[in-house]
Design a protein around this motif. Structure first.
Motif: not given
Length: 133
Positions: A40-41, A44-45, A48, A68-69, A72-73
């Motif tokens: 997931g981390e 997300r990076r 983006e 979570w992803v 955050r998006l």
């Protein structure tokens, strides 16, 4: 893993290597470009930074969940189309994903032809309108 080509870029966020590799291969055969992420981390990076045309997102991931992803998006005003792929078939997870901004929710195991049709449908409704090979 990135595949060069001219079709839409599909980010595959899946920690099961066999599923991720199978999806990447089948999407490549349809003319898509792919990038695979296993947690997931990282997802997300890279989403983006890379601006994919569509995200296939598992919920159960190492480090951070797919929900979570997605959260955050959307909080970052990123409206990339997202199709959630999950073994979780309960109503709670489906509703949570859709309320967080998922465009579709497909349960595992899934039929490949149906998933490919859903990808085309989501892209048709969004910015690319891509027609697969």
């Amino acid at each position: 893993m990135s595949e060069l080509g001219s079709g839409p870029l599909v980010a595959i966020v899946e920690d099961d290597a066999a599923i991720a590799e199978g999806l990447a291969l089948n999407l490549k055969l349809q003319g898509y470009r792919t990038e695979v992420m296993g947690d997931g981390e990282t997802a997300r990076r890279r989403i983006e930074a890379g601006s994919p045309d569509l995200v296939l997102l598992d919920i159960t991931l190492p480090k951070q969940s797919g929900l979570w992803v997605l959260e955050r998006l959307r909080a970052a005003d990123d409206h990339v189309p997202v199709i959630v792929l999950s073994a979780r078939q309960d109503e709670y997870n489906k509703v949570a994903a859709l309320q967080l901004g998922a465009d579709d929710y497909v349960t595992k195991p899934f039929a490949l032809a149906e998933l490919l049709a859903r990808i085309v449908a989501v892209l048709r409704r969004t910015r690319t309108g891509f027609r697969p090979a």
